[in-house]
Enzyme design. Structure first.
Site, PDB file in Angstrom:
ATOM      1  N   SER A 103     -23.377  -0.460   5.655  1.00 16.73           N
ATOM      2  CA  SER A 103     -22.500  -1.625   5.506  1.00 16.73           C
ATOM      3  C   SER A 103     -21.838  -2.068   6.799  1.00 16.73           C
ATOM      4  CB  SER A 103     -21.466  -1.323   4.436  1.00 16.73           C
ATOM      5  OG  SER A 103     -22.161  -0.985   3.275  1.00 16.73           O
ATOM      6  N   ARG A 136     -23.213  -5.039  15.648  1.00 17.97           N
ATOM      7  CA  ARG A 136     -22.024  -4.424  16.242  1.00 17.97           C
ATOM      8  C   ARG A 136     -21.370  -3.573  15.173  1.00 17.97           C
ATOM      9  NH1 ARG A 136     -21.359  -9.606  15.098  1.00 17.97           N
ATOM     10  NH2 ARG A 136     -19.983  -9.970  13.331  1.00 17.97           N
ATOM     11  N   ASP A 158     -23.637  -3.298   1.526  1.00 16.57           N
ATOM     12  CA  ASP A 158     -22.954  -2.973   0.263  1.00 16.57           C
ATOM     13  C   ASP A 158     -22.731  -4.200  -0.619  1.00 16.57           C
ATOM     14  OD1 ASP A 158     -21.047  -3.937   2.050  1.00 16.57           O
ATOM     15  OD2 ASP A 158     -19.616  -2.313   1.770  1.00 16.57           O
TER      16      ASP A 158
HETATM   17  C1  GLC Z   1     -17.553  -4.898   7.153  1.00 17.88           C
HETATM   18  C2  GLC Z   1     -19.039  -4.786   7.450  1.00 17.88           C
HETATM   19  C3  GLC Z   1     -19.863  -5.368   6.304  1.00 17.88           C
HETATM   20  C4  GLC Z   1     -19.429  -4.768   4.989  1.00 17.88           C
HETATM   21  C5  GLC Z   1     -17.939  -4.895   4.786  1.00 17.88           C
HETATM   22  C6  GLC Z   1     -17.459  -4.211   3.512  1.00 17.88           C
HETATM   23  O1  GLC Z   1     -17.211  -6.243   7.120  1.00 17.88           O
HETATM   24  O2  GLC Z   1     -19.341  -5.444   8.662  1.00 17.88           O
HETATM   25  O3  GLC Z   1     -21.231  -5.117   6.519  1.00 17.88           O
HETATM   26  O4  GLC Z   1     -20.111  -5.406   3.935  1.00 17.88           O
HETATM   27  O5  GLC Z   1     -17.261  -4.313   5.885  1.00 17.88           O
HETATM   28  O6  GLC Z   1     -17.787  -2.866   3.508  1.00 17.88           O
END
Ligand code: GLC
Length: 485
Positions: free
Chosen positions: A158, A173, A211
């Site tokens: 995520s 990143r 996620d």
């Molecule tokens: C951050 C991550 C993203 C994820 C979110 C919730 O924003 O960059 O990929 O979905 O957190 O976990």
């Protein structure tokens, strides 16, 4: 500790009668700073829609809008055994998912605590080795090692990761405080698959999943009214199904077997909304959080709305009030001066304090920070927690309204998951109220046309359903991503 009353939240705003004027003035200023009215919310939504659209163009914008290569809606009939892993901030979750083929599923899972400092280790191999070792332990526990068949695995990763196909994720990143060198710019799938292969585990990573996309798909598997998957947790983000023909940046890149009317799950990565700081009502504390973060200038929206930062905002305000000589006078604030010492559980527990004299809050400050607080100070602290949490909820739903308006959804369910959504007191109510204010819905809230509902297990069932969809595409010889990927 003796509990004097029923452990039940009392009116959120206790009496402020005994709060001295100088603190009361501060409370009023904080209320002004942290309250976001409906008009501002609507302005934010308007700009949000433009930015979402920009993210889909060839030129791109602040919001990555990453195609997730899930090009089907699940039917609920997907079946079979799948492994799923979810790399969170503190734990790695490994799940064996049995999709039953009738809109239901069973899961068996174990959690493995990430070793201390893994989020910022200097050696990226340590991360993949840890995951592969945990997978091995799980396979042993669940007696899965002697199976002849290779188990397909859905990897919930995520962070913003570009995908040219479903089983790839090039980390753009790190977010949420992760900071491991030599991973940004690399595809994380082979990095993990190599460690799995070294251990001769019969596992193949068939899909890499955000996620939010997992949440969208898992919830759709059981409820076809699902319009989005959203996370209100350590980070904030959302996913939805777009249509390939509306995704300009995919023009000319798609294989012939992907029709222009094909659905495509998009991981928005909208935590980066308004990195240019054009519309979000930032306070000086938000500016400080950003400047002191490992990645200044990034994730502007997330820094005002997600769990990773809410406690930090609280801490910075308290320190400033102390510096102004207004509270926590003559106390040793060494602990409180440690960045990120207050995770989101702090404002959450303070808001939840049921006692008239805010006794739980008193305990927290004494035990965890070695600081004595007066009742008026605690009243300010509690009010501040409410303000920070409510603002986060109201701003966070702007992402939902923007997607719904962009896609023309007038009704539907928004499947939500994440620690803030599930555990932060009052968050659900404040989020629902935020949506009502944006749309101007009046009347009984149970009739709201768009409602935020608790999600199905995205990183377990969702990852498994996506792995199943991906396997089916492979079996049918269909392409999994852009031409040549
Ligand atoms: C951050 C991550 C993203 C994820 C979110 C919730 O924003 O960059 O990929 O979905 O957190 O976990």
């Amino acid at each position: 500790m003796v509990h004097l009353g029923p452990k039940k939240p009392q009116a959120r705003k206790g009496s402020m009668a005994d709060v001295p004027k100088e603190l009361m003035d501060e409370i009023h200023q904080l209320e002004d700073m942290f309250t976001v009215d409906s008009e501002t919310l609507r302005k934010v939504v308007k700009h949000f829609i433009d930015e979402l659209n920009k993210g889909l163009t060839k030129k791109g914008g602040n919001i990555p809008m990453i195609p997730g290569w899930v090009m089907e809606f699940p039917t609920g009939k997907e079946s079979g055994n799948y492994l799923a892993i979810d790399l969170g901030g503190t734990n790695l979750r490994v799940v064996l998912v049995k999709l039953s083929g009738n809109h239901t599923f069973d899961t068996t899972q174990s959690k493995y605590k990430l070793p201390h400092d893994m989020r910022t280790t200097k050696h990226q191999e340590e991360l993949w080795s840890f995951i592969a070792d945990s997978l091995k332990d799980f396979m042993v526990e669940q007696e899965l090692l002697n199976t002849k068949d290779t188990l397909p695995l859905g990897f919930t990763f995520s962070y913003p990761a570009s995908q040219n196909k479903i089983n790839e994720g090039i980390l753009q990143r790190w977010t949420k405080g992760f900071d491991i060198p030599n991973v940004e710019g690399h595809d994380v799938v082979p990095l993990l698959q190599n460690e799995i292969s070294k251990r001769e585990l019969p596992i193949e990573i068939v899909a890499l999943i955000n996620d939010t996309v997992g949440t969208l798909v898992a919830s759709y598997y059981t409820d076809p009214e699902t319009k989005m998957g959203v996370i209100f947790g350590t980070g904030v983000n959302g996913a939805f199904y777009d249509v390939v023909s509306d995704i300009e940046k995919l023009e000319g890149k798609l294989a012939d077997d992907i029709p222009s009317n094909s659905p495509m799950a998009i991981n928005c990565e909208y935590g980066s909304f308004d990195n240019e700081h054009l519309v979000l009502p930032r306070t000086k504390y938000d500016v400080a959080v950003d400047e002191q973060s490992p990645r200044p200038g990034q994730q502007a929206f997330e820094k005002m709305t997600s769990g990773y930062y809410l406690g930090e905002l609280l801490r910075l305000v308290l320190l400033e009030l102390n510096e102004k000589g207004l509270m926590l006078k003559d106390q040793d604030l060494t602990k409180l001066k440690q960045p990120y010492i207050m995770d989101t559980s702090y404002p959450a527990r303070i808001e939840d304090d049921p006692f008239e004299n805010l006794e739980d809050t008193d305990d927290i400050f004494q035990k965890d920070f070695g600081v004595k607080t007066t009742l008026p100070e605690r009243k300010l602290i509690r009010r501040l927690c409410e303000l920070i949490g409510t603002r986060a909820a109201r701003l966070a739903v702007c992402g939902i309204a923007a997607i719904c308006q962009k896609r023309g959804y007038k009704t539907g369910h928004i499947a939500a998951d994440g620690s803030v959504y599930n555990k932060y007191p009052g968050f659900k109510e404040a989020a629902a109220k935020g949506l009502r204010d944006i749309y101007g819905w009046t009347g009984d809230a149970s009739n709201d046309p768009i409602t935020i509902v608790p999600a199905e297990d995205g990183s377990g069932a969702g990852a498994a359903v996506i792995a199943a969809l991906s396997e089916k595409r492979i079996a049918e010889g269909k392409s999994l991503g852009i031409i040549g990927a």
